[in-house]
Every structure is written in structure tokens, then in C-alpha cells.
Design a protein around this motif. Structure first.
Motif, PDB file in Angstrom:
ATOM      1  N   PRO A  38       0.876  -1.183   0.101  1.00 58.60           N
ATOM      2  CA  PRO A  38      -0.035  -0.018   0.118  1.00 58.60           C
ATOM      3  C   PRO A  38       0.857   1.513  -0.128  1.00 58.60           C
ATOM      4  N   ASP A  43      -3.000   3.238   6.069  1.00 58.76           N
ATOM      5  CA  ASP A  43      -3.967   2.484   5.473  1.00 58.76           C
ATOM      6  C   ASP A  43      -4.398   1.510   6.641  1.00 58.76           C
ATOM      7  N   ARG A  45      -7.328  -0.453   6.958  1.00 57.94           N
ATOM      8  CA  ARG A  45      -8.581  -1.057   6.437  1.00 57.94           C
ATOM      9  C   ARG A  45      -8.420  -2.730   6.768  1.00 57.94           C
ATOM     10  N   VAL A  65      -8.333  -7.311   0.868  1.00 59.30           N
ATOM     11  CA  VAL A  65      -8.177  -6.075   0.784  1.00 59.30           C
ATOM     12  C   VAL A  65      -7.441  -5.863  -0.571  1.00 59.30           C
ATOM     13  N   ASP A  66      -6.383  -6.954  -0.795  1.00 53.91           N
ATOM     14  CA  ASP A  66      -5.682  -6.664  -2.273  1.00 53.91           C
ATOM     15  C   ASP A  66      -6.584  -7.014  -3.169  1.00 53.91           C
ATOM     16  N   ASP A  69      -8.967  -4.043  -4.083  1.00 53.10           N
ATOM     17  CA  ASP A  69      -8.134  -2.973  -4.547  1.00 53.10           C
ATOM     18  C   ASP A  69      -8.133  -3.258  -6.089  1.00 53.10           C
ATOM     19  N   GLU A  72     -11.176  -2.457  -7.783  1.00 56.44           N
ATOM     20  CA  GLU A  72     -11.597  -1.375  -7.587  1.00 56.44           C
ATOM     21  C   GLU A  72     -12.962  -1.238  -6.807  1.00 56.44           C
ATOM     22  N   ASN A  74     -14.937  -2.063  -2.562  1.00 57.95           N
ATOM     23  CA  ASN A  74     -14.588  -1.736  -1.130  1.00 57.95           C
ATOM     24  C   ASN A  74     -14.329  -2.962  -0.710  1.00 57.95           C
ATOM     25  N   PRO A  75     -12.933  -3.039   0.136  1.00 58.58           N
ATOM     26  CA  PRO A  75     -12.765  -4.313   0.936  1.00 58.58           C
ATOM     27  C   PRO A  75     -13.975  -4.974   1.935  1.00 58.58           C
TER      28      PRO A  75
END
Length: 222
Positions: A38, A43, A45, A65-66, A69, A72, A74-75
Motif C-alpha cells: 500500500p 491505511d 483497512r 483487501v488486495d 483493490d 476497484e 470496497n474491501p
């Protein structure tokens, strides 16, 4: 990886080297680099997801999360959908449909991705997230809310559609067109399409429309 950088166990440069090596040896890495360190060191999250899902392996939450991302998305939406589908159990299996894994891959979907459901079930949760990415990458940028993420997993044709959109009727139309293309007579195509529509409704506890499905999900599982 972010936690390791934050705790000083590895440097950002080492992390970048690991990313390059991983990207060179995995299909997900070839498709898109989704494991970059990141940029924002503040961050939090993953920590936020850990606070919500206290019993889930932090390594899986980091992977969520990865992947989010890279999509595009939201985790928190991706994590909530995975919880609703399997409660983060990568070996979860539906007794009748044989849907398997974190987002309940059905056999035909698994086959289209290059796997069997048994192969997916044998993966550890972090590795299985690569298959989740492979399935969802075609909807990148479109899963802009929990509802849209849920539809991408359950019935992608309903993405972006109003709640009145009939999943059952759409399934009927698709099956009818498919069977005609396969050479069935109109009568046989109609028979199979009707059976498909009824199966969709019965298997999914009376769900007909997109709104029916979303209403059964209830509040976001955060």
C-alpha cells in the motif's frame, strides 16, 4: 504484507521484490499486480476488518483487501459478501448444488475458470482468493456497493439493474436461446427454459427478482 512493513519486519523495497517474484509465478500476478504494498502507510483497512471479523485469519483479510483493490471495490463489501456466502470457510459446500468455497463456486463456473469444485475446495483460503479474483475481474469497476458485489457473485446479469429485474425470467430467456443454439427444437428449448426458471425459483427459496434476493440478504453483514 502491509502489517509486516508497518511492524518493521520487512522494508518496502523487500516487499516490492516479493511482489515482483510472486507476480512472475502466479496467474493472478500475470493478469494484474494485485499484491503491491500500500502507498498509504496509514491505511488501516485490514485492521478495520480484523475488528469486525475477529476470528478470521489476518492473512485472509489482507488478501481480501488486495483483491478488492485490484477490482476497484470496497474491501468491506467483498468481505461481507464472502461472510454471507461461506462465513469465510473455503471448504464450505452446498449439499444439493455442490456450490463450493468462499463465494460458492458452482461446478459449471469452476469449470469455466479452469478448475473443478474439488480442486477449489482443496485450496487454502488465501490461495482460493486468486480464483475469486479470476471470477470477478470481468466486473472490475462495476461492484460499487454491497448490493452490486452481491449480484456479481450471485447473478452477474443483474449487475446495475433495478430491483424489479427478473432473475427467473432472464434465466429462462438465456436457457431458451442457448438450447436453440445447441440445435434443440423450439418445443424442447421451451421445455428446458421453463424447467430452468422453476429450478431458479425453487432452489433459491422463491427468489424471482433482484430485489427478492437483496431483501433476503438483510442488512450488510459487517
Amino acid at each position: 504484507m502491509y502489517a509486516a512493513i508497518k511492524e518493521g519486519r520487512i522494508t518496502a523495497e523487500d516487499a516490492e521484490d516479493m511482489v515482483r517474484q510472486y507476480s512472475a509465478t502466479t496467474e493472478a500476478g500475470r493478469l494484474q499486480k494485485i499484491y503491491e504494498p500500500p502507498v498509504d502507510e496509514n491505511d488501516d483497512r485490514v485492521a478495520a476488518l480484523q475488528e469486525t471479523y475477529k476470528t478470521v485469519d489476518p492473512a485472509l483479510l489482507q488478501k481480501i483487501v488486495d483483491v478488492a483493490d485490484a477490482l476497484e471495490a470496497n474491501p468491506a463489501d467483498l468481505a461481507a459478501v464472502i461472510r454471507g456466502e461461506s462465513n469465510f470457510d473455503s471448504k464450505a459446500r452446498h449439499p444439493s448444488s455442490k456450490a463450493t468455497g468462499l463465494i460458492q463456486f458452482v461446478p459449471d463456473t469452476a469449470k469455466n475458470l479452469g478448475y473443478t469444485v474439488d480442486e477449489i475446495r482443496a485450496m487454502d483460503p488465501v490461495t482460493q482468493m486468486d480464483v475469486v479474483y479470476k471470477y470477478l475481474k470481468k466486473y472490475k469497476g462495476r461492484m460499487t456497493s454491497y448490493d452490486e458485489m452481491a449480484m456479481a457473485v450471485y447473478y452477474p446479469a443483474a449487475l446495475g439493474k433495478p430491483d424489479s429485474f427478473s432473475i427467473a425470467d432472464d434465466s429462462y430467456d438465456r436457457m431458451y436461446a442457448y438450447r436453440l443454439k445447441k440445435g434443440d427444437s423450439k418445443e424442447e428449448a421451451l421445455r428446458r427454459a421453463r424447467a430452468q426458471r422453476e429450478s431458479i425459483i425453487q432452489t433459491n427459496a422463491g427468489i424471482v427478482t433482484r430485489g427478492d434476493y437483496l431483501s433476503k440478504l438483510g442488512p450488510k453483514r459487517r
